[in-house]
Every structure is written in C-alpha cells, then in structure tokens.
Design an enzyme around this catalytic site. Structure first.
Site, short mmCIF file in Angstrom:
data_model
loop_
_atom_site.label_atom_id
_atom_site.label_comp_id
_atom_site.label_asym_id
_atom_site.label_seq_id
_atom_site.Cartn_x
_atom_site.Cartn_y
_atom_site.Cartn_z
N ASP A 128 31.62 -18.80 14.61
CA ASP A 128 31.99 -17.50 15.24
C ASP A 128 31.02 -17.31 16.59
OD1 ASP A 128 33.18 -14.62 14.04
OD2 ASP A 128 31.22 -14.26 15.44
N HIS A 171 29.48 -14.79 17.25
CA HIS A 171 28.21 -14.24 17.07
C HIS A 171 27.40 -15.16 15.81
CE1 HIS A 171 30.92 -10.99 17.86
NE2 HIS A 171 30.01 -10.34 18.47
N ASP A 185 36.50 -15.22 17.79
CA ASP A 185 36.07 -14.40 18.87
C ASP A 185 35.44 -14.88 19.95
OD1 ASP A 185 34.21 -14.48 16.93
OD2 ASP A 185 33.64 -12.69 16.75
N HIS A 236 27.42 -11.65 8.56
CA HIS A 236 26.42 -10.83 9.05
C HIS A 236 25.74 -10.06 7.87
CE1 HIS A 236 27.26 -11.24 13.11
NE2 HIS A 236 28.50 -10.67 13.24
#
Ligand SMILES: [Zn+2]
Length: 344
Positions: free
Chosen positions: A197, A199, A286, A162
């Site tokens: 991931d 995200h 995740d 991120h």
C-alpha cells in the site's frame, strides 16, 4: 481464483472525514467495492460471498490480534454514543491521550479518544456490521487457502492495515491482513505479510512487532512527510522475539514504478530469509499517480509488474485489499495487478 466480498460490507458507509480541518466526503465508501469489482470483471474474475461465518470462531481469531476491550468497544460504542446528550449521528473523537494515558476511561467520549487514532474512522449505526463482514471476507480467503487453494483474494473494505491491537485509524478498524495471517498460522509455523500500500502498515507492524512467527514488511511513502506520520521508519525492525522480523522501506514522495519495484525486490529478499511458508499480500492500489491521497506516481502497468513478481513467490497466498481510492483508474489498477498475478 477464489475472490470474496460480503454484501454486508457496504453497511459501513461513512459520509465524511476530517482533512486539514475540513469535513470532506470520505473516499472510503461502498463505491470502492463497485469500482474494484468492475476491475475484476474486466479480467473475467467474479466475487462470491463468504459462507455464513461462525461468529464465535471469528471473534476468537480476532482476539489473537486485537484486545477484548477493543472488540467490545467497536461492537457497543454506537449505541452508547447515541445515549449521550446532544450526540451526533457519527461517532468521532474529540480528545486523545497524546503521549499515552494512565488509565482506560469508562466514558464513551474518553474511550473513543483512546481507540480512535484519528478523524478518518467515523462510525454510523451499521458500521460495525460492515467492519465485521470485511473481516469475514479475509477469513474466508484464508480458509480457502488453508483448504488447498494456491491463492485467494478478499475485497476488504473497510481496509485494515492501520488498525492496531486496540486502535482504529486511517479508515481501518479490524486488521484484515493480520487476521488472514492468523488463520494461516493455524497450518503454518511462519507466515509473512508483505504490504505494498502507499501508506505504512502501522497497525500490522504494531500487532506483530514483538512476535517471531509473523514477518511484516512494508514499502510506502516516507512517513516523515506522510500519513501515518509516527511509524514507518527503516529503524523499526521489531523487538524481543520479533527482533529482525519487521522491515520498512520508506520511499521519497513522488517515487515512480522503477523505485517501487527495486524496493519490492529488497523486501522479498528479506522476507525469504525469514523462511515463511505462507504469504499475505496487503494490496493497496493507492500508490497510483492519480490516487486522491497522492504520494507516489505508479502507472497502471506497474501493478501488472507487482502482480507478476508476487505470483513468482509460490507459497500459499492470501491477497487482502487495503487502500486505493475512487478514480477512473481504480478498477483498472486491480485488473492490471490480477492480469500480472494470474498470468504467471
Ligand atoms: Zn493506503
């Protein structure tokens, strides 16, 4: 397989972050490294500390993906924050240039708002040492691959995907996957970063969005309803020299392993058309059904399939740990991935 973890990484231990207006315990802490390390031990793999890194060379490489003022900010902000009257022990933003600002502020509070996208990246006195050590692990794994290893793994925490050119967010400060790709670029004309991931890897996308030498692809929970919210759409495909070199595959919330694998296949097909000769896997765990950040519902066995599929791509590969938060399954999920990856 060479696997890297720098003991200084545990120096970044943020106590809490803000979630839905509440200050809650941070799931991104040193315990993650313990759980992930235990998972590796389950399949007979062990971590080594990277050799003492050349700080100047690491900074020079980081400057290819982050701005000088951002690196200076990360290094100096804690001391400058502490010098403010009534400052808390934790560096955290309370103002943001929403919609974009017109000038870069000098005041620490303004700079924190400029560089910290959200409330999930608090810094304490030792944070910078931990953040830099995480980047050093990614650098060491990439160097092992440059030296001839077919693949290597870096247990990077804090994670990195991120983090943009000058923005921290989502527990991330320096973009470890982008750094690994940057090191690989010293030997390879074209490198790909494949982000699995839960995200969207918005920082990685931002760093390479206008570049034609690093392909970036991400599959993730649809950001219409999920963090990081403002990036991650299928229509974000790159610009300028990077046009066509970014692919996002948003998945509906609650998608299972079969949907995930079908999207991974599409990503790999598009990536191969770019003709890279080296790969960085941004490995989040995740997407598992039990992860506290709850978005997709993969089973542990699905990570074995992901590992097998990625291992079939026979390019020199650096696997960089991204997300995956403490549950009874976290270590087992990394073990499942590694069993699939190393078997093939
Ligand atoms: Zn994640």
């Amino acid at each position: 397989m060479q696997l890297y973890y720098h003991p200084d990484q545990e120096r970044h231990a943020p106590p809490s972050f803000l979630l839905r207006g509440r200050q809650v315990a941070s799931p991104e802490g040193p315990v993650r490294a313990e759980l992930l390390s235990a998972g590796l031990a389950e399949c007979g793999l062990s971590l080594v500390a990277p050799a003492a890194s050349d700080g100047e060379r690491l900074r020079e490489r980081l400057l290819r993906i982050h701005t000088p003022r951002y690196l200076d900010f990360l290094e100096t902000i804690y001391a400058r924050w502490q010098a403010l009257p009534d400052a808390a022990e934790i560096v955290a933003p309370n103002v943001h240039p929403c919609g974009g600002g017109h000038h870069y502020p000098r005041h620490p509070v303004g700079q924190v708002g400029w560089h910290m996208h959200d409330m999930a990246c608090p810094m304490t006195a030792d944070s910078f040492a931990g953040i830099l050590a995480s980047a050093a692990s990614a650098e060491a794994a990439a160097e092992a691959v440059m030296a001839g290893k077919r693949y290597a793994y870096a247990l990077c925490r804090p994670p990195g995907h991120h983090a943009g050119p000058e923005r921290a967010g989502g527990f991330c400060f320096l973009n470890n996957s982008a750094l690994a790709a940057t090191v690989l670029r010293e030997q390879h004309e074209r490198v790909a970063i494949l982000d699995v991931d839960l995200h969207h890897g918005n920082g990685t996308q931002d760093i390479f969005y206008a570049r034609g030498d690093v392909w970036t692809g991400s599959l993730h929970a649809d950001t219409t309803d999920f963090y990081p919210f403002f990036w991650g759409g299928a229509d974000e495909t790159g610009e300028g020299e990077g046009a066509g070199a970014n692919l996002n595959i948003p998945l509906p919330l609650g998608s299972d392993g079969a949907t995930f694998m079908a999207a991974l296949e599409r990503l790999i097909e598009a990536m191969q058309a770019f003709r890279p000769t080296a790969l960085v896997v941004a490995l989040g765990l995740d997407a598992h059904k039990a992860d506290p950040l709850a978005g997709l519902v993969l089973e542990s066995e699905d990570f074995t399939l992901v590992g097998q599929r990625l291992a079939a791509i026979e390019w020199p590969t650096v696997i960089v740990q991204e997300g995956g938060y403490p549950t009874d399954y976290l270590g087992a999920n990394l073990a499942a991935f590694m069993r699939g990856y190393c078997q093939t």
